[in-house]
Scaffold this motif. Structure first.
Motif, PDB file in Angstrom:
ATOM      1  N   ALA A  28      27.397  96.639 100.071  1.00  0.00           N
ATOM      2  CA  ALA A  28      28.361  95.633 100.526  1.00  0.00           C
ATOM      3  C   ALA A  28      29.641  95.670  99.690  1.00  0.00           C
ATOM      4  O   ALA A  28      30.745  95.577 100.220  1.00  0.00           O
ATOM      5  CB  ALA A  28      27.739  94.240 100.473  1.00  0.00           C
ATOM      6  N   ALA A  29      29.494  95.821  98.369  1.00  0.00           N
ATOM      7  CA  ALA A  29      30.658  95.762  97.474  1.00  0.00           C
ATOM      8  C   ALA A  29      31.455  97.057  97.450  1.00  0.00           C
ATOM      9  O   ALA A  29      32.677  97.026  97.365  1.00  0.00           O
ATOM     10  CB  ALA A  29      30.197  95.390  96.067  1.00  0.00           C
ATOM     11  N   PHE A  30      30.760  98.206  97.491  1.00  0.00           N
ATOM     12  CA  PHE A  30      31.427  99.495  97.290  1.00  0.00           C
ATOM     13  C   PHE A  30      31.324 100.448  98.463  1.00  0.00           C
ATOM     14  O   PHE A  30      31.946 101.503  98.450  1.00  0.00           O
ATOM     15  CB  PHE A  30      30.841 100.210  96.067  1.00  0.00           C
ATOM     16  CG  PHE A  30      30.966  99.446  94.791  1.00  0.00           C
ATOM     17  CD1 PHE A  30      32.194  99.052  94.297  1.00  0.00           C
ATOM     18  CD2 PHE A  30      29.835  99.113  94.061  1.00  0.00           C
ATOM     19  CE1 PHE A  30      32.303  98.344  93.112  1.00  0.00           C
ATOM     20  CE2 PHE A  30      29.926  98.413  92.869  1.00  0.00           C
ATOM     21  CZ  PHE A  30      31.167  98.028  92.408  1.00  0.00           C
ATOM     22  N   GLY A  31      30.476 100.157  99.421  1.00  0.00           N
ATOM     23  CA  GLY A  31      30.320 101.063 100.556  1.00  0.00           C
ATOM     24  C   GLY A  31      29.310 102.158 100.329  1.00  0.00           C
ATOM     25  O   GLY A  31      29.251 103.101 101.099  1.00  0.00           O
ATOM     26  N   GLY A  32      28.494 102.071  99.291  1.00  0.00           N
ATOM     27  CA  GLY A  32      27.461 103.075  99.040  1.00  0.00           C
ATOM     28  C   GLY A  32      26.394 102.513  98.141  1.00  0.00           C
ATOM     29  O   GLY A  32      26.657 101.651  97.314  1.00  0.00           O
ATOM     30  N   GLY A  33      25.157 102.965  98.284  1.00  0.00           N
ATOM     31  CA  GLY A  33      24.025 102.436  97.525  1.00  0.00           C
ATOM     32  C   GLY A  33      24.163 102.581  96.031  1.00  0.00           C
ATOM     33  O   GLY A  33      24.175 101.615  95.300  1.00  0.00           O
ATOM     34  N   ASP A  34      24.249 103.810  95.528  1.00  0.00           N
ATOM     35  CA  ASP A  34      24.293 104.000  94.081  1.00  0.00           C
ATOM     36  C   ASP A  34      25.586 104.691  93.674  1.00  0.00           C
ATOM     37  O   ASP A  34      25.640 105.414  92.710  1.00  0.00           O
ATOM     38  CB  ASP A  34      23.072 104.768  93.576  1.00  0.00           C
ATOM     39  CG  ASP A  34      22.972 106.168  94.145  1.00  0.00           C
ATOM     40  OD1 ASP A  34      23.828 106.549  94.971  1.00  0.00           O
ATOM     41  OD2 ASP A  34      22.036 106.889  93.771  1.00  0.00           O
TER      42      ASP A  34
END
Length: 149
Positions: A28-34
């Motif tokens: 949600a915050a960055f567009g990617g899981g890790d």
């Protein structure tokens, strides 16, 4: 113009979280899981956040909504085992951004580093975050180097 009030929040030093829960916040915050891609990998296994943090971090701060306990913010505090701590992965859910939560997360991480005896807190950031880290969080600019591997 009316502004909505932020939800009641609880900050937890070394707070509990699940890998899937933190992956969802990161997406949600960055567009990617890790930090490694596009957030469309719905059925993939989550990043092993808990194992990574237990192995490499001084601590972390989780911010949870008081009414329902949902994870709204997170910051990781890596360190060198001595005087230097490093902020990583400062993440705030888009629904809770621009209400001071990120600044509170950073302040709680700084308190944790200070309590552990660290003398310095470092952070790297992209140019568009300069105002946030310098003005809102109190970091001062320094010279640094980066080598892509």
């Amino acid at each position: 113009m009316t502004t909505s009030q932020p939800p009641a929040l609880l900050l937890h030093w070394r707070g509990e979280f699940g890998d899937r829960e933190l992956d969802a916040l990161h997406t949600a915050a960055f567009g990617g899981g890790d930090g490694g891609g596009g957030g469309d990998e719905v059925d993939r296994d989550p990043a092993p956040w808990r194992a990574r943090l237990e192995r490499h971090s001084l601590g972390w701060v989780c911010a949870r909504s008081a009414p329902d306990g949902s994870l709204l913010g997170f910051v990781n505090l890596a360190w060198d085992g001595g005087a230097h701590a490093f902020l990583l992965d400062t993440a705030v859910h888009p629904d809770a951004q621009r209400r001071g939560l990120g600044t509170r997360l950073v302040a709680a991480a700084a308190d944790g580093a200070r309590a552990a005896g660290c003398d310095w807190l470092h952070v790297d950031y992209e140019p568009h975050l300069r105002g946030y880290y310098q003005d809102a969080c109190g970091f001062r600019p320094t010279d640094a180097g980066l080598l892509a591997l």
